[in-house]
Design an enzyme around this catalytic site. Structure first.
Site, PDB file in Angstrom:
ATOM      1  N   THR A   1      -1.334 -29.046 -16.097  1.00  0.00           N
ATOM      2  CA  THR A   1      -1.791 -28.803 -14.787  1.00  0.00           C
ATOM      3  C   THR A   1      -1.166 -27.527 -14.203  1.00  0.00           C
ATOM      4  O   THR A   1      -2.006 -26.797 -13.718  1.00  0.00           O
ATOM      5  CB  THR A   1      -0.999 -30.086 -13.864  1.00  0.00           C
ATOM      6  OG1 THR A   1      -1.616 -31.321 -14.628  1.00  0.00           O
ATOM      7  CG2 THR A   1      -1.307 -29.864 -12.494  1.00  0.00           C
TER       8      THR A   1
ATOM      9  N   ASP B   1       6.827 -30.918  -9.064  1.00  0.00           N
ATOM     10  CA  ASP B   1       7.902 -31.892  -9.321  1.00  0.00           C
ATOM     11  C   ASP B   1       8.087 -32.099 -10.683  1.00  0.00           C
ATOM     12  O   ASP B   1       9.299 -31.931 -11.024  1.00  0.00           O
ATOM     13  CB  ASP B   1       7.090 -33.318  -8.754  1.00  0.00           C
ATOM     14  CG  ASP B   1       5.866 -33.758  -9.418  1.00  0.00           C
ATOM     15  OD1 ASP B   1       5.178 -32.700  -9.921  1.00  0.00           O
ATOM     16  OD2 ASP B   1       5.493 -34.827  -9.745  1.00  0.00           O
TER      17      ASP B   1
ATOM     18  N   ASP C   1       5.685 -30.829 -17.807  1.00  0.00           N
ATOM     19  CA  ASP C   1       6.021 -31.134 -19.118  1.00  0.00           C
ATOM     20  C   ASP C   1       4.956 -30.746 -20.213  1.00  0.00           C
ATOM     21  O   ASP C   1       5.263 -29.589 -20.816  1.00  0.00           O
ATOM     22  CB  ASP C   1       6.041 -32.718 -19.253  1.00  0.00           C
ATOM     23  CG  ASP C   1       4.840 -33.444 -18.515  1.00  0.00           C
ATOM     24  OD1 ASP C   1       3.806 -33.190 -18.714  1.00  0.00           O
ATOM     25  OD2 ASP C   1       5.344 -34.552 -17.751  1.00  0.00           O
TER      26      ASP C   1
END
Lengths: 192, 178
Positions: free
Chosen positions: A114, A107, A110
């Site tokens: 992750t 989604d 940044d």
């Protein structure tokens, strides 16, 4: 009254629409076409981390004009473990990815922390290829540079967003447009 | 202070030599984030001289909070809103001008808030916890003397004293200060 207006009236910190559903749909269609061209005849596996990416994955999957598989992973919540714990998969892939073309469907990217973790984890399973597509990107916030982002929906400003699957504390995910979250009002909203 | 010595032993990705003594909850939270992702980190391993008096004595220096050796990246944590970090940004600009090979980025409270947004804790409102931890009721910051102390790890601008070691010349992130 729209869902967002209702929430706003009820005191939720939902700001203006940043990306309307029509803009998102158009861009997701383009991403689907790009992926379809890149993976024609290869039957990629689209992998989405739960939960914020699910709406994007659902739309991207239907926009992808080549045969493909869909799978999900779930990461342990940050802060759910004791100090000294680490990120881990609560739900692993159901599909073996050895020799497969894996596309991580994110989604937002940044810091890249992750995505970097997922890329490292999946790379260890010997896929034929590994790439990522993200709906939203903040490349100027990267801490980890070695992330395999090959397709980006929108490069966005440094704001918090809600809607189109993105939420906070399980709220606001179902908003069909992407809204800016009024960060100043968040602490009160979270406490309520 | 946050992050007592016994906690240091439980940080699995900490790779520094001196146990960290965090100045505020945001720094501790950042350490936990790096640890969570298994990103090796050091705490305040190096100070950079920004200014010396005519006698060569250090008058201003800057010590970024973290160093990520695998990324070759210094991280400065701020809990201020991004619109209020002008002073800190100015220091980073100075550092970049004096040490063009050093990569340094700001880690904003928003970065941590986003983590809360994506991975709220199970069985508890961790997002709210983070909001509170990063809120306005911050613990008092360390004194300027401590924060900018001139110690054995001090690094000087090129041409003044010694160049920073362990850095490469792959440039800086230009987007940080925008």
């Amino acid at each position: 009254m729209t869902a967002a207006e209702s929430l706003r009236t009820a005191g939720h910190p939902i700001g203006e629409v940043y990306l309307a559903r029509s803009e998102i749909a158009a861009r997701v269609g383009e991403l689907g076409e790009a992926l379809g061209n890149a993976y024609v005849g290869r039957e990629p596996v689209l992998v989405a981390p739960l939960k914020s990416s699910t709406v994007f994955l659902a739309d991207l999957s239907r926009a992808l004009d080549c045969d493909h598989a869909v799978d999900f992973v779930e990461l342990a919540s940050y802060g759910s473990g004791a100090l000294g714990g680490g990120v881990r998969l609560l739900k692993d892939l159901d599909i073996p990815i050895v020799g497969r073309h894996v596309v991580i469907v994110a989604d937002v990217v940044d810091t890249g922390l992750t995505l970097s973790y997922l890329a490292r984890t999946f790379s260890a399973r010997a896929p034929e290829s590994l790439s990522a597509v993200t709906l939203l990107d903040r490349p100027y916030r990267r801490l980890v540079e070695d992330v395999p982002v090959e397709h980006t929906g929108f490069t966005v400003p440094d704001e918090l967003y809600a809607g189109y699957g993105l939420g906070l504390d399980e709220r606001w995910r179902a908003l069909p447009d992407l809204h800016v979250v009024l960060a100043d009002a968040l602490p009160a909203a979270l406490a309520s | 202070m946050h992050g007592e010595a016994d906690q240091t032993q439980r940080f699995r990705a900490f790779c520094g030599s001196v146990p960290p003594r965090f100045a505020n909850p945001a720094e501790l939270e950042c350490a936990r984030i790096f640890d969570w992702y298994g990103i090796p980190w050091e705490y305040e391993p190096r100070s950079f001289v920004l200014e010396c008096d005519p006698e060569g004595r250090v008058t201003r220096a800057f010590t970024p909070d973290f160093f990520l050796p695998e990324q070759n990246l210094f991280i400065e944590v701020t809990v201020m809103k991004q619109s209020l970090v002008t002073r800190k940004n100015r220091k980073l600009r100075e550092l970049r001008a004096l040490y063009p090979d050093v990569r340094v980025k700001l880690f904003y409270r928003r970065d941590i808030e986003r983590l809360a947004q994506r991975y709220h804790a199970r069985g508890g409102n961790h997002a709210a916890h983070l909001q509170l931890a990063l809120g306005e009721t911050m613990f008092p910051a360390r004194t300027p003397l401590l924060r900018e102390c001139v110690d054995s790890t001090m690094t000087s601008p090129p041409g003044r004293m010694n160049r920073p070691s362990g850095t490469t010349s792959d440039g800086n992130d230009g987007g940080l200060l925008t």
